[in-house]
Motif scaffolding. Structure first.
Motif, PDB file in Angstrom:
ATOM      1  N   MET A   1    -104.388  28.467  24.252  1.00  0.00           N
ATOM      2  CA  MET A   1    -103.637  27.829  25.344  1.00  0.00           C
ATOM      3  C   MET A   1    -102.843  28.860  26.162  1.00  0.00           C
ATOM      4  SD  MET A   1    -103.284  24.737  26.410  1.00  0.00           S
ATOM      5  CE  MET A   1    -103.680  23.688  25.007  1.00  0.00           C
ATOM      6  N   GLN A   2    -102.831  30.114  25.655  1.00  0.00           N
ATOM      7  CA  GLN A   2    -101.999  31.125  26.303  1.00  0.00           C
ATOM      8  C   GLN A   2    -102.504  31.498  27.697  1.00  0.00           C
ATOM      9  OE1 GLN A   2    -101.073  34.549  23.861  1.00  0.00           O
ATOM     10  NE2 GLN A   2    -100.812  35.869  25.644  1.00  0.00           N
ATOM     11  N   PHE A   3    -101.579  31.583  28.637  1.00  0.00           N
ATOM     12  CA  PHE A   3    -101.872  32.086  29.974  1.00  0.00           C
ATOM     13  C   PHE A   3    -100.998  33.309  30.227  1.00  0.00           C
ATOM     14  CE2 PHE A   3    -103.950  28.144  30.537  1.00  0.00           C
ATOM     15  CZ  PHE A   3    -104.708  28.210  31.697  1.00  0.00           C
ATOM     16  N   ASN A   4    -101.615  34.358  30.746  1.00  0.00           N
ATOM     17  CA  ASN A   4    -100.862  35.539  31.143  1.00  0.00           C
ATOM     18  C   ASN A   4    -100.750  35.539  32.659  1.00  0.00           C
ATOM     19  OD1 ASN A   4    -100.811  36.475  28.441  1.00  0.00           O
ATOM     20  ND2 ASN A   4    -102.885  37.272  28.700  1.00  0.00           N
ATOM     21  N   ALA A   5     -99.537  35.422  33.154  1.00  0.00           N
ATOM     22  CA  ALA A   5     -99.327  35.357  34.604  1.00  0.00           C
ATOM     23  C   ALA A   5     -98.889  36.718  35.118  1.00  0.00           C
ATOM     24  CB  ALA A   5     -98.261  34.315  34.918  1.00  0.00           C
ATOM     25  N   LEU A   6     -99.568  37.167  36.154  1.00  0.00           N
ATOM     26  CA  LEU A   6     -99.196  38.422  36.800  1.00  0.00           C
ATOM     27  C   LEU A   6     -98.346  38.084  38.022  1.00  0.00           C
ATOM     28  CD1 LEU A   6     -99.549  41.524  36.971  1.00  0.00           C
ATOM     29  CD2 LEU A   6    -101.568  41.102  38.384  1.00  0.00           C
ATOM     30  N   VAL A   7     -97.071  38.472  37.988  1.00  0.00           N
ATOM     31  CA  VAL A   7     -96.131  38.122  39.064  1.00  0.00           C
ATOM     32  C   VAL A   7     -95.399  39.384  39.510  1.00  0.00           C
ATOM     33  CG1 VAL A   7     -94.230  36.614  39.740  1.00  0.00           C
ATOM     34  CG2 VAL A   7     -95.765  35.900  37.904  1.00  0.00           C
ATOM     35  N   ASN A   8     -95.598  39.779  40.756  1.00  0.00           N
ATOM     36  CA  ASN A   8     -94.930  40.987  41.269  1.00  0.00           C
ATOM     37  C   ASN A   8     -95.159  42.191  40.365  1.00  0.00           C
ATOM     38  OD1 ASN A   8     -92.152  38.910  42.095  1.00  0.00           O
ATOM     39  ND2 ASN A   8     -93.590  39.781  43.567  1.00  0.00           N
ATOM     40  N   GLY A   9     -96.347  42.306  39.807  1.00  0.00           N
ATOM     41  CA  GLY A   9     -96.659  43.457  38.965  1.00  0.00           C
ATOM     42  C   GLY A   9     -96.171  43.333  37.531  1.00  0.00           C
ATOM     43  N   HIS A  10     -95.554  42.205  37.185  1.00  0.00           N
ATOM     44  CA  HIS A  10     -95.059  41.982  35.821  1.00  0.00           C
ATOM     45  C   HIS A  10     -95.873  40.868  35.169  1.00  0.00           C
ATOM     46  CE1 HIS A  10     -91.464  44.462  36.517  1.00  0.00           C
ATOM     47  NE2 HIS A  10     -91.481  43.952  37.734  1.00  0.00           N
ATOM     48  N   VAL A  11     -96.116  41.006  33.875  1.00  0.00           N
ATOM     49  CA  VAL A  11     -96.879  39.983  33.160  1.00  0.00           C
ATOM     50  C   VAL A  11     -95.929  39.020  32.445  1.00  0.00           C
ATOM     51  CG1 VAL A  11     -98.517  39.547  31.287  1.00  0.00           C
ATOM     52  CG2 VAL A  11     -98.874  41.488  32.839  1.00  0.00           C
ATOM     53  N   LEU A  12     -96.127  37.738  32.677  1.00  0.00           N
ATOM     54  CA  LEU A  12     -95.365  36.699  31.981  1.00  0.00           C
ATOM     55  C   LEU A  12     -96.337  35.898  31.130  1.00  0.00           C
ATOM     56  CD1 LEU A  12     -93.280  35.277  34.974  1.00  0.00           C
ATOM     57  CD2 LEU A  12     -92.511  36.901  33.233  1.00  0.00           C
ATOM     58  N   VAL A  13     -95.954  35.637  29.898  1.00  0.00           N
ATOM     59  CA  VAL A  13     -96.813  34.871  28.996  1.00  0.00           C
ATOM     60  C   VAL A  13     -96.322  33.431  28.922  1.00  0.00           C
ATOM     61  CG1 VAL A  13     -97.587  34.618  26.608  1.00  0.00           C
ATOM     62  CG2 VAL A  13     -97.371  36.904  27.623  1.00  0.00           C
ATOM     63  N   MET A  14     -97.258  32.503  29.084  1.00  0.00           N
ATOM     64  CA  MET A  14     -96.956  31.087  28.869  1.00  0.00           C
ATOM     65  C   MET A  14     -97.877  30.582  27.761  1.00  0.00           C
ATOM     66  SD  MET A  14     -96.651  29.646  32.783  1.00  0.00           S
ATOM     67  CE  MET A  14     -98.043  30.585  33.415  1.00  0.00           C
ATOM     68  N   ASP A  15     -97.381  29.656  26.974  1.00  0.00           N
ATOM     69  CA  ASP A  15     -98.212  29.130  25.898  1.00  0.00           C
ATOM     70  C   ASP A  15     -97.690  27.742  25.541  1.00  0.00           C
ATOM     71  OD1 ASP A  15    -100.174  28.998  23.980  1.00  0.00           O
ATOM     72  OD2 ASP A  15     -99.325  30.525  22.668  1.00  0.00           O
ATOM     73  N   GLY A  16     -98.478  27.018  24.804  1.00  0.00           N
ATOM     74  CA  GLY A  16     -98.033  25.726  24.303  1.00  0.00           C
ATOM     75  C   GLY A  16     -97.564  25.868  22.865  1.00  0.00           C
ATOM     76  N   PRO A  17     -96.775  24.896  22.392  1.00  0.00           N
ATOM     77  CA  PRO A  17     -96.397  24.922  20.977  1.00  0.00           C
ATOM     78  C   PRO A  17     -97.602  24.558  20.102  1.00  0.00           C
ATOM     79  CG  PRO A  17     -95.570  22.932  22.029  1.00  0.00           C
ATOM     80  CD  PRO A  17     -96.222  23.749  23.101  1.00  0.00           C
ATOM     81  N   GLU A  18     -97.445  24.778  18.797  1.00  0.00           N
ATOM     82  CA  GLU A  18     -98.561  24.523  17.870  1.00  0.00           C
ATOM     83  C   GLU A  18     -99.035  23.066  17.936  1.00  0.00           C
ATOM     84  OE1 GLU A  18     -95.894  26.271  17.162  1.00  0.00           O
ATOM     85  OE2 GLU A  18     -96.500  28.152  16.177  1.00  0.00           O
ATOM     86  N   ARG A  19     -98.099  22.145  18.133  1.00  0.00           N
ATOM     87  CA  ARG A  19     -98.475  20.727  18.054  1.00  0.00           C
ATOM     88  C   ARG A  19     -99.441  20.304  19.157  1.00  0.00           C
ATOM     89  NH1 ARG A  19     -95.598  18.289  22.010  1.00  0.00           N
ATOM     90  NH2 ARG A  19     -93.663  19.336  22.624  1.00  0.00           N
ATOM     91  N   VAL A  20     -99.569  21.099  20.219  1.00  0.00           N
ATOM     92  CA  VAL A  20    -100.537  20.750  21.257  1.00  0.00           C
ATOM     93  C   VAL A  20    -101.672  21.780  21.327  1.00  0.00           C
ATOM     94  CG1 VAL A  20     -98.881  19.478  22.655  1.00  0.00           C
ATOM     95  CG2 VAL A  20     -99.242  21.907  23.105  1.00  0.00           C
ATOM     96  N   GLY A  21    -101.818  22.557  20.250  1.00  0.00           N
ATOM     97  CA  GLY A  21    -102.949  23.476  20.203  1.00  0.00           C
ATOM     98  C   GLY A  21    -102.647  24.869  20.703  1.00  0.00           C
ATOM     99  N   GLY A  22    -101.370  25.178  20.981  1.00  0.00           N
ATOM    100  CA  GLY A  22    -100.992  26.526  21.390  1.00  0.00           C
ATOM    101  C   GLY A  22    -100.531  27.343  20.195  1.00  0.00           C
TER     102      GLY A  22
END
Lengths: 153, 153
Positions: A1-22
């Protein structure tokens, strides 16, 4: 479920909690809206004080968002708490800076105000010196829940 | 200018660029709104496909936001590009998943649609299979600028 977002040259990680498969490798996405809000208005305050040659000793922003009960799950009301400490003589400058951000400068605040009640309060050296929470949300539930983020300067 | 945001137990750094007195230790705050958008709708797609026992080989989301010319600086239009690759038989499932997210599930999309034109297109195996950009923004400038973020699955 993890998404790596590239914003202004910086990487931000988004993910879901375990209960929804992240795997909980990063925050869930929706609170990033409130993170944007805190950063936007927080930087306004710091810039205003810097421009006046002034500085507080510390600055914490807390934000609470109420979400809808049914999909699409969205924020329905938001409350900001500006907590600052510093020289007593700066109290008025701080309050003016916050008001300028909320009323004129902060674009994220302005976007959110179009779709939900956005209220805010200022606590300076431990004392609440401003709040528009009761006046602007008198028809809403008095208590906000679901704290989702905070920013510390 | 740096702010450290605590979100769901994870720390996110925001900062300004050097030209406004920051040190560029993190992204500026406003694009976090678009990051929330990509994460929200992106996870919807992955969840929909997973629930159907299906999976694409890769998934990239690009988002472009036009901002206002005067303070408060806010987004005035947003365009999302869903780029996916996978088995040819999955094309309809992918398109259905994107439409469900945009029309029913994604709360960040729903919030933004209340205040600006939010358009989107789907590119599958290198071919555009859907776009509502021209139909929904015919009165707006055809070209969006200021790409501010992307998320890769």
């Amino acid at each position: 479920m993890q998404f790596n977002a590239l914003v202004n040259g910086h990487v931000l990680v988004m993910d879901g909690p375990e209960r929804v498969g992240g795997e909980n490798n990063g925050p869930i996405p929706k609170p990033f809206v409130l993170t944007a809000l805190t950063g936007c208005t927080g930087m306004d305050i710091i810039k205003s004080l810097r421009n006046a040659g002034k500085q507080v000793s510390d600055f914490t922003l807390r934000v609470e968002g109420e979400i809808s009960k049914h999909p699409p799950i969205e924020y329905t009301e938001v409350h900001l708490v500006y907590e600052l400490n510093g020289d007593k003589n700066l109290q008025e400058d701080v309050l003016d800076a916050v008001k300028d951000s909320q009323e004129k400068i902060c674009g994220v605040s302005n976007m959110l105000k179009k779709i939900l009640p956005l209220t805010w309060e200022v606590v300076y050296n431990g004392e609440q010196i401003f709040s528009n929470k009761n006046t602007e949300t008198s028809l809403l539930k008095p208590a906000l829940s679901n704290p989702v983020g905070s920013s510390a300067y």
